[in-house]
Design an enzyme around this catalytic site. Sequence first.
Site, PDB file in Angstrom:
ATOM      1  N   TYR A 119       6.909  -9.342 -28.230  1.00  0.00           N
ATOM      2  CA  TYR A 119       6.048  -8.157 -28.294  1.00  0.00           C
ATOM      3  C   TYR A 119       5.009  -8.340 -29.388  1.00  0.00           C
ATOM      4  O   TYR A 119       5.331  -8.750 -30.505  1.00  0.00           O
ATOM      5  CB  TYR A 119       6.907  -6.920 -28.612  1.00  0.00           C
ATOM      6  CG  TYR A 119       6.108  -5.647 -28.727  1.00  0.00           C
ATOM      7  CD1 TYR A 119       5.989  -4.775 -27.651  1.00  0.00           C
ATOM      8  CD2 TYR A 119       5.452  -5.322 -29.916  1.00  0.00           C
ATOM      9  CE1 TYR A 119       5.240  -3.606 -27.750  1.00  0.00           C
ATOM     10  CE2 TYR A 119       4.691  -4.163 -30.020  1.00  0.00           C
ATOM     11  CZ  TYR A 119       4.592  -3.310 -28.925  1.00  0.00           C
ATOM     12  OH  TYR A 119       3.847  -2.169 -29.027  1.00  0.00           O
ATOM     13  N   GLU A 207      -1.927  -3.847 -26.664  1.00  0.00           N
ATOM     14  CA  GLU A 207      -0.493  -4.161 -26.652  1.00  0.00           C
ATOM     15  C   GLU A 207      -0.189  -5.235 -25.612  1.00  0.00           C
ATOM     16  O   GLU A 207      -0.531  -5.066 -24.441  1.00  0.00           O
ATOM     17  CB  GLU A 207       0.320  -2.888 -26.338  1.00  0.00           C
ATOM     18  CG  GLU A 207       1.818  -3.111 -26.362  1.00  0.00           C
ATOM     19  CD  GLU A 207       2.584  -1.892 -25.852  1.00  0.00           C
ATOM     20  OE1 GLU A 207       2.428  -1.525 -24.665  1.00  0.00           O
ATOM     21  OE2 GLU A 207       3.336  -1.297 -26.646  1.00  0.00           O
TER      22      GLU A 207
END
Length: 290
Positions: A119, A207
């Site tokens: 991530y 993101e």
Amino acid sequence: MNIHEYQAKELLRQYGAPVSDGRVVLKAEEAKSAAGELDGPVWVVKAQIHAGGRGKGRFKEAAAGEKGGVRVTRSVAEAAEEAQKMLGRTLVTHQSGPAGKTVNRVFIEDGAAIARELYLALLVDRGSSRIAFVCSTEGGMDIEEVAASTPEKILSFSVDPAAGISGFHGRRVAFALGLEGKQVKQCVDLVNRLYRLFVERDCEMLEINPLIVTEDGDLRCLDAKMGFDSNALYRQKEILALRDETEEDPKELEASKFDLNYIALDGEIGCMVNGAGLAMATMDIIKLYG
Ligand code: ADP
Ligand code: MG
């Protein structure tokens, strides 16, 4: 303003960040030729809506055992069939609200061989007036869930925009993600590119979840979510052109045509106020007095 995954990936590509080859499909009859332009042997079909959690989402009136909004297929015909099944239907995810969102576009992309899912996000940190990097080795999952159950697995630090990005920041991200060998250099390069994209395009959020390490040991951005500062859109014409009004609340959209901020909420009382802070305080007082 938010954009679709396929649009975000096109921007990533323009900035030289590694993404898979893919094609967007708006009409069912275009699905087969779009899939046919990709190499395979795996084609991933992905519903394009402005909400995350598509993989674990569920279509309304789904057949028993039917997959969600991200489907792995093994032929052009199968990819086209899955794309056609998704178009026009409503996908409900934990981010879409219970009403779900209509899938008007699907993205068909080359399947990646995944060794690790990571991530990485960039955000505006209003508290420190800096750009924050958020990193976790637990990619592919909801970051909110990781934050709640294993907060020690999320590392974050921020960059002073006046000083800018340096190799040190990229190496810090690489270390946080447990990368090694050639991946460290790839990560430094990626971090520089993402930072430049973020600043030049007036992003609010970028993101990548998951950022993957492929079985060949390379980094690739497998999902991308991007949001932009609405106050900067006047100078971001190319970004503004990516706006998909069908993803927005019709009432908020109508209001925005008159330069009004309208926030659609539940209930029966409307508030007309001057400024966001006063709006919140007024709502709180009404609620307090029942
Ligand atoms: P969402 O976050 O909305 O569920 P993602 O794009 O992150 O959508 O996809 C969910 C999962 O599907 C990823 O974590 C990954 O495991 C898998 N996936 C997505 N795209 C690909 C791809 N091109 N090749 C292989 N697997 C993929
Ligand atoms: Mg994702």
